[in-house]
Structure formats: C-alpha cells, structure tokens
Design an enzyme around this catalytic site. Sequence first.
Site, short mmCIF file in Angstrom:
data_model
loop_
_atom_site.label_atom_id
_atom_site.label_comp_id
_atom_site.label_asym_id
_atom_site.label_seq_id
_atom_site.Cartn_x
_atom_site.Cartn_y
_atom_site.Cartn_z
CE LYS A 1 44.60 34.54 43.47
NZ LYS A 1 43.49 35.01 42.62
CB SER B 1 40.69 36.35 45.08
OG SER B 1 41.09 35.90 43.81
CB SER C 1 40.61 37.70 41.22
OG SER C 1 39.52 37.38 42.04
#
Length: 507
Positions: free
Chosen positions: A76, A173, A197
């Site tokens: 990420k 997210s 997330s």
Amino acid sequence: MLTLKISEIAQKLQEGKLSALELCKMSLKRADIIKSLNAFVKLLENNAVTDAKNVDLHLSKNTYGGMMQGITVAVKDNFCMDGVETTCSSKMLSDFVPSYNATIVQRLQDAGAVIIGKTNMDEFAMGSGTVDSIHGPTKNVWGSEIPYVLKKGNVTLKHLCSREADNIIAGGSSGGSAVAVASGVCFGALGSDTGGSTRNPASYCGVVGLKPTYGSVSRYGLIPLVNSMDVPGIIARSVEDTACIFNTVSGFDEKDSTTVEKDILPIVLRDDFNISGIRVGIPKEYHCYGLAEVVLNAWSHVADVLEEAGATVVQISMPHTSYSIACYSVLNQCEVSSNMARYDGLEFGYRALQQNSTEQLYADSRSNAFNDVVRGRILAGNYFLLQKNYEKYFVQALKVRRLIAEDFVKAWSSVDILLTPTTLTEPPLMKQFLQLDNRTQSATQDYCTQPANMAGCPAVSFPVCLSHNNLPISLQLIAPNFCEQTLLSVCQWLEKTVQFPCLHIED
Ligand code: GLN
C-alpha cells in the site's frame, strides 16, 4: 501458477520447475491485464526483476533465500520504501521519496519477497471505498470489465464479466491491495488498518484480510493515521498464505516502541485442528440497523456450521458497541489533526507558491494539497482538542474507548473467539457509494470493524458465499490480543468448510 499457495510455489522453485523471474513476469503481465482497475499507483518492474533474479541466484547456489523467496507482493502506498515515491494518494506527498524502508517492507525483502508495486488507497488512509485518491478510484475486479471465471477446485462455476457501467467499489482504504490480490496479480499485499481498512476491502474483494494485534507488527515507516489504532494489515488469497506473511513480518522492532518485546510464536496451522473445543461468541449488538439479509443469512449459516461441528456457539452482549463508531470518529479526528500538523510545506509536504507570509504559506500549502476529507478531519479534531472542549470530547471518548475494550475483556471470559459480519452489505456500486460523503459512509462501513481497533484485538475477514449478484459476502472473526494462532486456525477450518470459489482471470 498465480493461484497456487505460497508453500506450493516454494516447492516448485526448489524443484526447479519454476523460476522467480518467470513468476515475477507473470505477476507483471497480470498487473497489465487489470490496469483499467487502477489498483496500482506505481509498478516497480525494474526492482522486481532484479529481486527475482537474486532469488534465482540463491536457488541456483542452493542457498536459503528466505521463507517468502520469489513470492510477489504489493505494498500500500502509505508504507515507506527506500527510493520509491510514497504518496499516500495525496498531493501533499506527491513527490515524497523516502530514504528508508518501513520495517515490514524490509522484513518482506529480507525473506526474499519480490515487491512488484505500490497500491492505491484513500488519501492518507481516510475512507472505506478507495474512491478518494489523487490517482483516481480503484475498481473492484468482481463485476468489472475484466473477464474472469469462478472455480471450486477444478470445477468452473461461472463465467462472469462486465456489469456494463456498473462499477463496484473495491472497499477501502486499502482497495488497491485487495484488488491486486483478488485478481491474482500477487500472492499477498500490505494494507493498513486503523478502523477496518484492511478487512473492509478484503471483504468486498473476496479475499482474506488480517488486522494483527496492535503491537505485534511494527508501524515503523507506515505513515501514521491514528497512532493508537494503526496496524499494518495483511491481504492474501488463503489463510495459510496470510499466516505465512504474518510469520515473516511480526515481532519486536526496536524502531517502534509500541511493538511488544515478548516472543510472538510462529503460527502453525494444522489440518487436524479440532473445532469442537472452541467457544464462539455471537455479539448481538453487531446485528445492527442496515445489516443486509444476505449477510445475516451468511452469519447464521456459519454459526450453525460451527455448532454442528461441535463448537459451542453462544449469543453474548457487548453493550458499548453502538457507541464505538462515534467514539472512534472523535479519537480519529483528534489524532489526525495532530498527525497532519507536520505537513506544513516547510518541514514536510507540498509547498505552495506563496511568499507573502509564513502563515499564508502554511494555509495555502495545506488547503491546496489536502482533500476535503483530510481538511474536514483536521478541523473537527482541532475543535475537539480546544481547551474548552478537551474534557467534553477527547477525554470522554477515551473513557468510552476503555468501556469498549472492557466489553472485549469480559467476552474473553466466556468465549475464545467472536463471529460477526465484516461489512453490512455486499460490495456497493460505485455510483451508489458516491451518493454519501466519506464521513457518512465510514460511519456505516466501519460499524463492525473499528471496535477491534479500539481494543487492539486481532481480527480477520474471510469470504463465505456469493450474493445474488455474484459478489462476495464475508464475515469477521475477532480473538483476544496475541491469539492469532486461534484466530487463523478457526478461520482456516471455516475456509475449508465453506469452500468459497476462487476467482480466475484468463491470461
Ligand atoms: N474508514 C475508516 C476511516 O476512514 C478506516 C480507516 C483505516 O482503517 N485506515 O477512518
């Protein structure tokens, strides 16, 4: 090849039936096939090829390359990587190139993993859809224009593709990481989990998403959102692979004072795990307003399956659950406002072209480079932290957080594990999701996930069945702190029992 388990790949590499370079190229090719989903903000082709060649060198010399050797993973874009842009999907960090690796990235690389790219996310990890990113939204592979088939073992269940313009959200997210794994681009991916997330996008993409115990995995080099809740998360296609990655990255780190010094034993998943000794709690407060029938049915079906197999399944009460979301939101915004203070255009982050005054420079830099969501949370956080409001909001929220954590402690006196939904519905359509703002969405999306962050407990989302629209429905298991062994053992037992279909993309 890309749908095999990490252990199976290890064997193929060992036997010389596959090279790390071949595997890396397959991953990069697959990343290209799913380009339109916008899962990656940057592919690291050159680095990946070099790393893969190194693994092959180890293999040819018969030296040990580590437990993740040759395994392709994605990271990420809020984890620092030496020499690689780390944008947090924000204009504020659009040209930030760290000079060091996050510990978790370093541990993956030391174990021989091949990092193929950085993945898309909501700006500064604030969101639950991966729709608020300077790189544009990520689309889910489920229901996308990429043709795929669903298989159980070798049996093909369905040929699926395009629901025309009806894009499905990836969840957030960490949506880019979940889509990369669900599409079989790579075997695992790093997410981060402050309020859900990692589990939210894993749930919507039909893959496994683990939020480890707070303090079991280092946050060093993870750009912080809420320091007291952030945990690096792991997304993989199977529980076994999740455990393998957890074993690689967990453990004390002298660079993160919140990691615990006690030994974290490697997780060993056994085929003969006995579910009958396990006491499973069903917290009734998770049966909340907005819970879709399809999720409720999946939840009660899995509870029945556990009971039929001899587990003790009991309904319990966690009375402070419904206060958790408001409490999370206050604490989140307070910590965000403090964390984001460093991005002033001088010390860190984007600098506006403003030469009139330092104050104006701060203001212009911050209003140009943060999106509405980040600015809104900073404003709210600063309001809660005003001297006159501090007791009323921040201190009050800390007290409620304690009560929520105590609900968990009490639960562990009668059960070993909790079974709850992860999200309230199947993955929503993009256009439906965008009708509500980030704050309203988060309040619904995070309902079942954020209490575990308030208490620090490990939690995992795993896919269970398909909805009528052929989209994944997932559930969540939560265990006491540092009980990842039980958590993943139960999860693997369920994974074998429910037999969720595997998504295959034709190359
Ligand atoms: N939806 C949550 C939020 O926006 C999730 C945050 C997270 O886990 N990174 O705060």
